[in-house]
Design an enzyme around this catalytic site. Sequence first.
Site, PDB file in Angstrom:
ATOM      1  CB  SER A   1      -0.901   0.014   1.234  1.00 51.56           C
ATOM      2  OG  SER A   1      -1.419   1.310   1.400  1.00 51.56           O
TER       3      SER A   1
ATOM      4  CG  HIS B   1      -3.879  -1.316  -1.840  1.00 55.34           C
ATOM      5  ND1 HIS B   1      -4.991  -1.999  -2.265  1.00 55.34           N
ATOM      6  CD2 HIS B   1      -4.281  -0.560  -0.786  1.00 55.34           C
ATOM      7  CE1 HIS B   1      -6.024  -1.675  -1.509  1.00 55.34           C
ATOM      8  NE2 HIS B   1      -5.630  -0.785  -0.600  1.00 55.34           N
TER       9      HIS B   1
ATOM     10  CG  ASP C   1      -5.007   2.661   0.560  1.00 57.57           C
ATOM     11  OD1 ASP C   1      -5.992   1.913   0.479  1.00 57.57           O
ATOM     12  OD2 ASP C   1      -3.879   2.276   0.942  1.00 57.57           O
TER      13      ASP C   1
ATOM     14  CG  MET D   1      -8.108   7.480   2.479  1.00 62.54           C
ATOM     15  SD  MET D   1      -7.138   7.487   3.979  1.00 62.54           S
ATOM     16  CE  MET D   1      -6.515   5.802   3.973  1.00 62.54           C
TER      17      MET D   1
ATOM     18  CG  HIS E   1      -9.206   0.531  -0.877  1.00 57.30           C
ATOM     19  ND1 HIS E   1      -8.654   0.231   0.358  1.00 57.30           N
ATOM     20  CD2 HIS E   1     -10.548   0.493  -0.711  1.00 57.30           C
ATOM     21  CE1 HIS E   1      -9.631   0.032   1.221  1.00 57.30           C
ATOM     22  NE2 HIS E   1     -10.784   0.189   0.614  1.00 57.30           N
TER      23      HIS E   1
ATOM     24  CG  MET F   1     -11.115   3.451   1.744  1.00 58.17           C
ATOM     25  SD  MET F   1      -9.601   3.355   2.697  1.00 58.17           S
ATOM     26  CE  MET F   1      -8.428   3.695   1.405  1.00 58.17           C
TER      27      MET F   1
ATOM     28  CG  MET G   1     -11.765  -2.499   4.522  1.00 58.66           C
ATOM     29  SD  MET G   1     -10.149  -2.133   3.799  1.00 58.66           S
ATOM     30  CE  MET G   1      -9.294  -1.369   5.182  1.00 58.66           C
TER      31      MET G   1
ATOM     32  N   GLY H   1      -8.932   4.174   6.879  1.00 59.06           N
ATOM     33  CA  GLY H   1      -8.631   5.586   7.107  1.00 59.06           C
ATOM     34  C   GLY H   1      -7.170   5.861   7.420  1.00 59.06           C
ATOM     35  CG  PHE H   2      -5.886   6.711  10.167  1.00 59.56           C
ATOM     36  CD1 PHE H   2      -5.367   7.988   9.980  1.00 59.56           C
ATOM     37  CD2 PHE H   2      -7.205   6.576  10.575  1.00 59.56           C
ATOM     38  CE1 PHE H   2      -6.147   9.115  10.222  1.00 59.56           C
ATOM     39  CE2 PHE H   2      -7.997   7.694  10.823  1.00 59.56           C
ATOM     40  CZ  PHE H   2      -7.463   8.970  10.644  1.00 59.56           C
TER      41      PHE H   2
ATOM     42  N   GLY I   1      -0.967   1.518   9.500  1.00 53.77           N
ATOM     43  CA  GLY I   1      -0.313   1.233  10.777  1.00 53.77           C
ATOM     44  C   GLY I   1      -1.227   0.834  11.924  1.00 53.77           C
TER      45      GLY I   1
ATOM     46  CG  ASP J   1      -6.316  -2.664   2.819  1.00 51.71           C
ATOM     47  OD1 ASP J   1      -5.263  -2.454   3.430  1.00 51.71           O
ATOM     48  OD2 ASP J   1      -6.923  -1.791   2.160  1.00 51.71           O
ATOM     49  N   GLY J   2      -5.219  -4.266   5.911  1.00 51.46           N
ATOM     50  CA  GLY J   2      -5.211  -3.648   7.233  1.00 51.46           C
ATOM     51  C   GLY J   2      -4.466  -4.492   8.243  1.00 51.46           C
ATOM     52  N   GLY J   3      -3.319  -3.979   8.687  1.00 53.08           N
ATOM     53  CA  GLY J   3      -2.559  -4.678   9.724  1.00 53.08           C
ATOM     54  C   GLY J   3      -1.927  -5.976   9.261  1.00 53.08           C
TER      55      GLY J   3
ATOM     56  N   GLY K   1       0.948  -2.128   4.049  1.00 52.43           N
ATOM     57  CA  GLY K   1       1.558  -0.810   3.999  1.00 52.43           C
ATOM     58  C   GLY K   1       2.741  -0.746   4.932  1.00 52.43           C
ATOM     59  CB  SER K   2       3.018  -0.028   8.555  1.00 59.42           C
ATOM     60  OG  SER K   2       1.939  -0.848   8.919  1.00 59.42           O
TER      61      SER K   2
END
Length: 226
Positions: A15, A40, A42, A44, A73, A75, A144, A149-150, A152, A178-180, A200-201
């Site tokens: 991401s 990816h 994002d 927003m 993506h 959002m 998700m 929204g963020f 990390g 997607d996420g964490g 991402g992170s």
Amino acid sequence: MIDMPTSKDVLIAPSLLSADFAFLGDEVRKLKDAGADWLHFDVMDGRFVPNLSVGVPVLKSLRRVTDLPIDVHLMIVEPDSLLGAFAKAGADTLTVQAEACTHLHRTLQNIHNLGCRAGVSLNPHTPVDCLAYVMELVDFVLVMTVNPGFGGQSYIDACTGKIAEIRRRWPDVCIEVDGGIKADTVGKASCAGANVFVSGSGVFSQPDYGAAVKELRQLALRARAQ
Ligand code: DX5
Ligand code: ZN
């Protein structure tokens, strides 16, 4: 139009939200060398999610510097009015949030008419039933595993069961998560049935993107074999 992976393929999609935006072109080239499968991207709007990121002009610039599929993506509320602009700027996939689409069936038709692959994203609290009557128009489902929204944030464990439920009901569908997603969570998402992994992170916090992508892929494949 890009080929869709089968549910058997494992793809890693870093991401760009966690990239260094002052050097975005360089970051993208490094990700290609690192073996990333998709990028990816994002988007927003400060309304659907409490944050702003990037949009059409940035996508257009990135399209000029990479041949990797760009996985957009959205959002954003009322995505229909911007689908054409993102498609024209070079999106390969357009994913909308089910919660943002009053007429999801029509939105997915619009995405196909623009020549893009269509994804439907579900927030952590959204049940899978909303997919049932649009599945023929869905190229992939995006689960998700954080509230969008963020970058990390921590993986929400309750979403693992949702991945498994989608895999049970639609054995062949491509499931993106997607996420964490990082080394300690990619295995459980893979084991439940996910096959495209946004991180991402988990990638950008590592000094060697190639090693990070390789590790995520190996852990996803290993979890599946168990
Ligand atoms: C979150 C975005 C994600 C985000 C993931 O709203 O949709 O794509 O960049 O970041 P990590 O992998 O750090 O959770
Ligand atoms: Zn995303």
